[in-house]
Design a protein around this motif. Sequence first.
Motif, PDB file in Angstrom:
ATOM      1  N   ILE A 196     -42.033 -66.177  57.488  1.00 55.23           N
ATOM      2  CA  ILE A 196     -42.696 -65.530  58.624  1.00 55.23           C
ATOM      3  C   ILE A 196     -42.106 -66.113  59.905  1.00 55.23           C
ATOM      4  O   ILE A 196     -42.193 -67.326  60.126  1.00 55.23           O
ATOM      5  N   ALA A 197     -41.490 -65.262  60.730  1.00 57.14           N
ATOM      6  CA  ALA A 197     -41.028 -65.717  62.046  1.00 57.14           C
ATOM      7  C   ALA A 197     -42.228 -65.683  62.983  1.00 57.14           C
ATOM      8  O   ALA A 197     -42.814 -64.623  63.211  1.00 57.14           O
ATOM      9  N   LYS A 198     -42.572 -66.830  63.534  1.00 56.47           N
ATOM     10  CA  LYS A 198     -43.841 -66.956  64.282  1.00 56.47           C
ATOM     11  C   LYS A 198     -43.593 -67.499  65.677  1.00 56.47           C
ATOM     12  O   LYS A 198     -43.093 -68.616  65.832  1.00 56.47           O
ATOM     13  N   GLU A 199     -43.930 -66.710  66.697  1.00 58.16           N
ATOM     14  CA  GLU A 199     -43.901 -67.252  68.055  1.00 58.16           C
ATOM     15  C   GLU A 199     -45.104 -68.186  68.230  1.00 58.16           C
ATOM     16  O   GLU A 199     -45.939 -68.312  67.330  1.00 58.16           O
ATOM     17  N   THR A 200     -45.159 -68.823  69.389  1.00 54.67           N
ATOM     18  CA  THR A 200     -46.244 -69.776  69.617  1.00 54.67           C
ATOM     19  C   THR A 200     -46.882 -69.525  70.980  1.00 54.67           C
ATOM     20  O   THR A 200     -47.059 -70.432  71.789  1.00 54.67           O
ATOM     21  N   GLY A 201     -47.213 -68.251  71.235  1.00 56.43           N
ATOM     22  CA  GLY A 201     -47.959 -67.939  72.446  1.00 56.43           C
ATOM     23  C   GLY A 201     -47.197 -67.200  73.516  1.00 56.43           C
ATOM     24  O   GLY A 201     -47.742 -66.982  74.603  1.00 56.43           O
ATOM     25  N   CYS A 202     -45.966 -66.774  73.220  1.00 59.50           N
ATOM     26  CA  CYS A 202     -45.185 -66.036  74.225  1.00 59.50           C
ATOM     27  C   CYS A 202     -44.760 -64.656  73.747  1.00 59.50           C
ATOM     28  O   CYS A 202     -44.066 -63.938  74.474  1.00 59.50           O
ATOM     29  N   GLY A 203     -45.116 -64.254  72.526  1.00 61.76           N
ATOM     30  CA  GLY A 203     -44.857 -62.895  72.070  1.00 61.76           C
ATOM     31  C   GLY A 203     -43.415 -62.648  71.631  1.00 61.76           C
ATOM     32  O   GLY A 203     -42.513 -63.441  71.895  1.00 61.76           O
ATOM     33  N   ILE A 204     -43.225 -61.523  70.936  1.00 53.60           N
ATOM     34  CA  ILE A 204     -41.911 -61.130  70.420  1.00 53.60           C
ATOM     35  C   ILE A 204     -41.649 -59.687  70.836  1.00 53.60           C
ATOM     36  O   ILE A 204     -42.499 -58.818  70.665  1.00 53.60           O
ATOM     37  N   SER A 205     -40.479 -59.451  71.384  1.00 53.83           N
ATOM     38  CA  SER A 205     -40.102 -58.111  71.848  1.00 53.83           C
ATOM     39  C   SER A 205     -39.566 -57.277  70.692  1.00 53.83           C
ATOM     40  O   SER A 205     -39.267 -57.796  69.608  1.00 53.83           O
ATOM     41  N   ARG A 206     -39.412 -55.983  70.930  1.00 58.29           N
ATOM     42  CA  ARG A 206     -38.849 -55.125  69.887  1.00 58.29           C
ATOM     43  C   ARG A 206     -37.387 -55.482  69.602  1.00 58.29           C
ATOM     44  O   ARG A 206     -36.952 -55.477  68.459  1.00 58.29           O
ATOM     45  N   THR A 207     -36.633 -55.807  70.658  1.00 58.13           N
ATOM     46  CA  THR A 207     -35.227 -56.170  70.458  1.00 58.13           C
ATOM     47  C   THR A 207     -35.106 -57.365  69.511  1.00 58.13           C
ATOM     48  O   THR A 207     -34.293 -57.353  68.572  1.00 58.13           O
ATOM     49  N   VAL A 208     -35.927 -58.379  69.746  1.00 58.15           N
ATOM     50  CA  VAL A 208     -35.890 -59.554  68.858  1.00 58.15           C
ATOM     51  C   VAL A 208     -36.404 -59.169  67.467  1.00 58.15           C
ATOM     52  O   VAL A 208     -35.847 -59.598  66.452  1.00 58.15           O
ATOM     53  N   GLY A 209     -37.450 -58.344  67.410  1.00 59.64           N
ATOM     54  CA  GLY A 209     -37.983 -57.916  66.116  1.00 59.64           C
ATOM     55  C   GLY A 209     -36.939 -57.186  65.282  1.00 59.64           C
ATOM     56  O   GLY A 209     -36.832 -57.420  64.070  1.00 59.64           O
ATOM     57  N   GLU A 210     -36.175 -56.323  65.922  1.00 67.09           N
ATOM     58  CA  GLU A 210     -35.147 -55.583  65.174  1.00 67.09           C
ATOM     59  C   GLU A 210     -34.039 -56.517  64.689  1.00 67.09           C
ATOM     60  O   GLU A 210     -33.505 -56.348  63.589  1.00 67.09           O
ATOM     61  N   VAL A 220     -43.598 -61.039  60.671  1.00 65.56           N
ATOM     62  CA  VAL A 220     -43.547 -61.626  62.009  1.00 65.56           C
ATOM     63  C   VAL A 220     -44.969 -61.856  62.513  1.00 65.56           C
ATOM     64  O   VAL A 220     -45.816 -60.965  62.432  1.00 65.56           O
ATOM     65  N   ASP A 221     -45.235 -63.056  63.019  1.00 65.16           N
ATOM     66  CA  ASP A 221     -46.475 -63.343  63.744  1.00 65.16           C
ATOM     67  C   ASP A 221     -46.136 -63.275  65.224  1.00 65.16           C
ATOM     68  O   ASP A 221     -45.421 -64.145  65.744  1.00 65.16           O
ATOM     69  N   VAL A 222     -46.654 -62.258  65.921  1.00 68.92           N
ATOM     70  CA  VAL A 222     -46.230 -62.047  67.311  1.00 68.92           C
ATOM     71  C   VAL A 222     -46.688 -63.186  68.221  1.00 68.92           C
ATOM     72  O   VAL A 222     -46.044 -63.474  69.222  1.00 68.92           O
ATOM     73  N   SER A 223     -47.849 -63.793  67.926  1.00 70.12           N
ATOM     74  CA  SER A 223     -48.409 -64.894  68.736  1.00 70.12           C
ATOM     75  C   SER A 223     -48.106 -64.689  70.219  1.00 70.12           C
ATOM     76  O   SER A 223     -47.365 -65.449  70.833  1.00 70.12           O
ATOM     77  N   GLY A 224     -48.740 -63.670  70.770  1.00 70.86           N
ATOM     78  CA  GLY A 224     -48.441 -63.291  72.141  1.00 70.86           C
ATOM     79  C   GLY A 224     -49.206 -64.088  73.182  1.00 70.86           C
ATOM     80  O   GLY A 224     -50.020 -64.973  72.884  1.00 70.86           O
ATOM     81  N   ALA A 225     -48.932 -63.744  74.435  1.00 68.80           N
ATOM     82  CA  ALA A 225     -49.543 -64.433  75.566  1.00 68.80           C
ATOM     83  C   ALA A 225     -50.952 -63.909  75.838  1.00 68.80           C
ATOM     84  O   ALA A 225     -51.263 -62.756  75.554  1.00 68.80           O
ATOM     85  N   GLY A 226     -51.773 -64.795  76.401  1.00 73.77           N
ATOM     86  CA  GLY A 226     -53.134 -64.427  76.770  1.00 73.77           C
ATOM     87  C   GLY A 226     -54.182 -65.337  76.161  1.00 73.77           C
ATOM     88  O   GLY A 226     -55.341 -65.299  76.561  1.00 73.77           O
TER      89      GLY A 226
END
Length: 361
Positions: A196-210, A220-226
Amino acid sequence: MPASRDKVGAVLRARKNSHLELCQHEDVEYRGKTTLFEDVELLHNALPELALDDLDISVEFLGKRLRAPFVITGMTGGTAEGFAVNRDLATVAERCGIGFGLGSQRVMQRDPATADTFAVREFAPTTLLLANIGIGQASEQSSAEVQQLITAVRADALCVHLNPAQELIQPEGDRGFRDGYRTLARLCADLTVPVIAKETGCGISRTVGERLRGVGVRHVDVSGAGGTSWVRVETLRGNARSRQLGEEFAEWGIPTAASLAMLRGCGLELIASGGIRSGLEIAKALALGARVCGAALPLYRAYRDGGIDAATLRVDELINGLKTAMLLTGSRTLADLSCQPLVLGERIKAWLAVESGGGKG
């Protein structure tokens, strides 16, 4: 153990305890930026033709059947206090039939004597258990060495956390971030469990996801901001340099709901984490394409306030909110919920426009 290795292990253990202390007592969340779940609306169904007892919120994920689509995401390990947190929240996960993630096993890699602080399988014998290592440490290890970390804790999958923003603010953090895709491709090919590719609070874009999908990553764990800001945590515990740089980048990152919307239909199985605080937000995340959701801070704080029972009650509250949203949208199953129409606000549309070319001036 060589003195230098012992010194590194001591630094890591001190940092682990500092992170727990700050997350318990300080304001470690984004101050201005939100997850943007308030910019997502589900369509109300006035005649759902359902009862709460009809709802099925179970999900098959990473080879395990979860009673609810939720994971307590990784926080800690490496110290006696970290073990107590891992043990008790793993117990909550087993009791509730949800998944549980370990904190970074970097300290275990550097100091094998700390392995016991990650050994929670006996407290969560049946549920989904996620191992955890940073991309920087994974790139420096052979696949066999990473496999040993997974096998030692009897995990079902490995989270490889991506945290360049946190590392850059952290006084003793990494400064080089090359070979990330190559490392993930190698791990996906060599390990016996999913990665699982996991960010740590800054999110993952579609470009990186692809690009992740292109090297073999399927989860993928998006672990986005907020939600919890690790930039802010490092700002609070750091030196003068960390405080200056941390304040400058305090609001950095892709909001969780925007990251999910970007990755929707990308061919990845998504975990939605990063500021998930209610069952309604879980429902919105699942409707945006997440397979399961995750959170750490609200469960950790509930546990600190009232132990295992309080953390279990917090999980129940999240599940009750999810079920309420499902009934009010006429969704009997999670698959039904994933097909519900959504109303997206202009702020999320602005994020989506960036990668569709509409944001280029």
